[in-house]
Design a protein around this motif. Sequence first.
Motif, PDB file in Angstrom:
ATOM      1  N   ALA A 164       0.834  -1.205   0.000  1.00  0.00           N
ATOM      2  CA  ALA A 164       0.000   0.000   0.000  1.00  0.00           C
ATOM      3  C   ALA A 164       0.865   1.250   0.000  1.00  0.00           C
ATOM      4  O   ALA A 164       0.549   2.239  -0.682  1.00  0.00           O
ATOM      5  N   HIS A 174       2.104   1.638  -3.477  1.00  0.00           N
ATOM      6  CA  HIS A 174       1.017   2.066  -4.370  1.00  0.00           C
ATOM      7  C   HIS A 174       0.767   3.565  -4.244  1.00  0.00           C
ATOM      8  O   HIS A 174       0.583   4.264  -5.257  1.00  0.00           O
ATOM      9  N   VAL A 175       0.781   4.073  -3.012  1.00  0.00           N
ATOM     10  CA  VAL A 175       0.495   5.492  -2.784  1.00  0.00           C
ATOM     11  C   VAL A 175       1.644   6.372  -3.260  1.00  0.00           C
ATOM     12  O   VAL A 175       1.435   7.390  -3.937  1.00  0.00           O
ATOM     13  N   GLU A 177       3.344   6.926  -7.433  1.00  0.00           N
ATOM     14  CA  GLU A 177       2.857   7.893  -8.424  1.00  0.00           C
ATOM     15  C   GLU A 177       3.568   9.239  -8.308  1.00  0.00           C
ATOM     16  O   GLU A 177       3.494  10.065  -9.216  1.00  0.00           O
ATOM     17  N   VAL A 219       1.708  12.574   2.831  1.00  0.00           N
ATOM     18  CA  VAL A 219       0.988  11.915   1.743  1.00  0.00           C
ATOM     19  C   VAL A 219       0.391  10.593   2.224  1.00  0.00           C
ATOM     20  O   VAL A 219      -0.782  10.283   1.964  1.00  0.00           O
ATOM     21  N   LEU A 220       1.186   9.824   2.958  1.00  0.00           N
ATOM     22  CA  LEU A 220       0.706   8.537   3.452  1.00  0.00           C
ATOM     23  C   LEU A 220      -0.391   8.707   4.503  1.00  0.00           C
ATOM     24  O   LEU A 220      -1.387   7.976   4.504  1.00  0.00           O
ATOM     25  N   GLU A 221      -0.199   9.676   5.394  1.00  0.00           N
ATOM     26  CA  GLU A 221      -1.195   9.872   6.454  1.00  0.00           C
ATOM     27  C   GLU A 221      -2.544  10.278   5.874  1.00  0.00           C
ATOM     28  O   GLU A 221      -3.599   9.903   6.398  1.00  0.00           O
ATOM     29  N   ALA A 222      -2.515  11.023   4.769  1.00  0.00           N
ATOM     30  CA  ALA A 222      -3.768  11.409   4.113  1.00  0.00           C
ATOM     31  C   ALA A 222      -4.518  10.189   3.587  1.00  0.00           C
ATOM     32  O   ALA A 222      -5.740  10.234   3.390  1.00  0.00           O
ATOM     33  N   LYS A 223      -3.783   9.100   3.373  1.00  0.00           N
ATOM     34  CA  LYS A 223      -4.388   7.851   2.904  1.00  0.00           C
ATOM     35  C   LYS A 223      -4.609   6.864   4.051  1.00  0.00           C
ATOM     36  O   LYS A 223      -4.919   5.692   3.828  1.00  0.00           O
ATOM     37  N   GLY A 224      -4.410   7.349   5.284  1.00  0.00           N
ATOM     38  CA  GLY A 224      -4.637   6.494   6.442  1.00  0.00           C
ATOM     39  C   GLY A 224      -3.488   5.572   6.779  1.00  0.00           C
ATOM     40  O   GLY A 224      -3.664   4.602   7.521  1.00  0.00           O
ATOM     41  N   ILE A 225      -2.297   5.867   6.264  1.00  0.00           N
ATOM     42  CA  ILE A 225      -1.114   5.038   6.530  1.00  0.00           C
ATOM     43  C   ILE A 225      -0.134   5.870   7.350  1.00  0.00           C
ATOM     44  O   ILE A 225       0.333   6.919   6.898  1.00  0.00           O
ATOM     45  N   ARG A 226       0.184   5.405   8.536  1.00  0.00           N
ATOM     46  CA  ARG A 226       1.086   6.156   9.411  1.00  0.00           C
ATOM     47  C   ARG A 226       2.447   5.467   9.465  1.00  0.00           C
ATOM     48  O   ARG A 226       2.552   4.305   9.859  1.00  0.00           O
TER      49      ARG A 226
END
Length: 239
Positions: free
Chosen positions: A29, A32-33, A36, A228-235
């Motif tokens: 994940a 993937h994030v 790009e 960027v990751l935190e905006a997608k729920g990944i910390r």
Amino acid sequence: MRRSTPNCAFIAEQRDRILRSLDDVDQEAVIHVLSEFATPERRTRLLSVFNARLDAVTVLMDAPHDPHNGAAVLRSCDAFGVQRLHVVERNERFLSSRTVSRGSERWVDVRTYQRSQDAIEALEASGHELVATHPAGELVPSDLRAIPKMALVLGNERDGIHQELVRACRRSVRIPMRGFAESLNVSVTAAILLHNATEGRPGDLSERERTKLYARALILTVPHAAEVLEAKGIRVEIR
């Protein structure tokens, strides 16, 4: 007296924090994030480097003193695809001049030990044969290619290799010379021997480790990766 050079340990510690935090998240994940935000050329370059990385060849430095030597060996490990550098620190922390390493400390995993025996046990457990560097060694550089898994042991600039490590080495390797000089700087020795030891070897890291390294590389190189990751729920811990 030791050169007054900033310690790059904080970079290694940051990298290790990232690796530990990646254990708790979906690495695919993360890739993937962040992928790009990297150019196709950059993604291809990262994957090419990690696919060629080696576990079969590694280096063990015995109590390096000069930060420039430590950095130069670190840079050679990166250049020749060696993923791990082992260091017996003894009485001094491992210092690496960032002006010499040129960022290689971000890509090579440095593992430190206080005792020789701890390093010996770790390398023997991973199946690496310890090979000492010595002016009268029975091996020549090209012989290193035939050793399935090897750890090149480099001595301290003044005292050489500690006797405990010497006893753990099955064989030793020399660099043939034809001039008046009887030895080379430890970093030059490392570069020559690593070139020979790694030549023709295919990358051998597991897919899991390559994935983790790729995720780490994107975190280290994509601007504002944490946000960027935190905006997608990944910390992921970066600082």
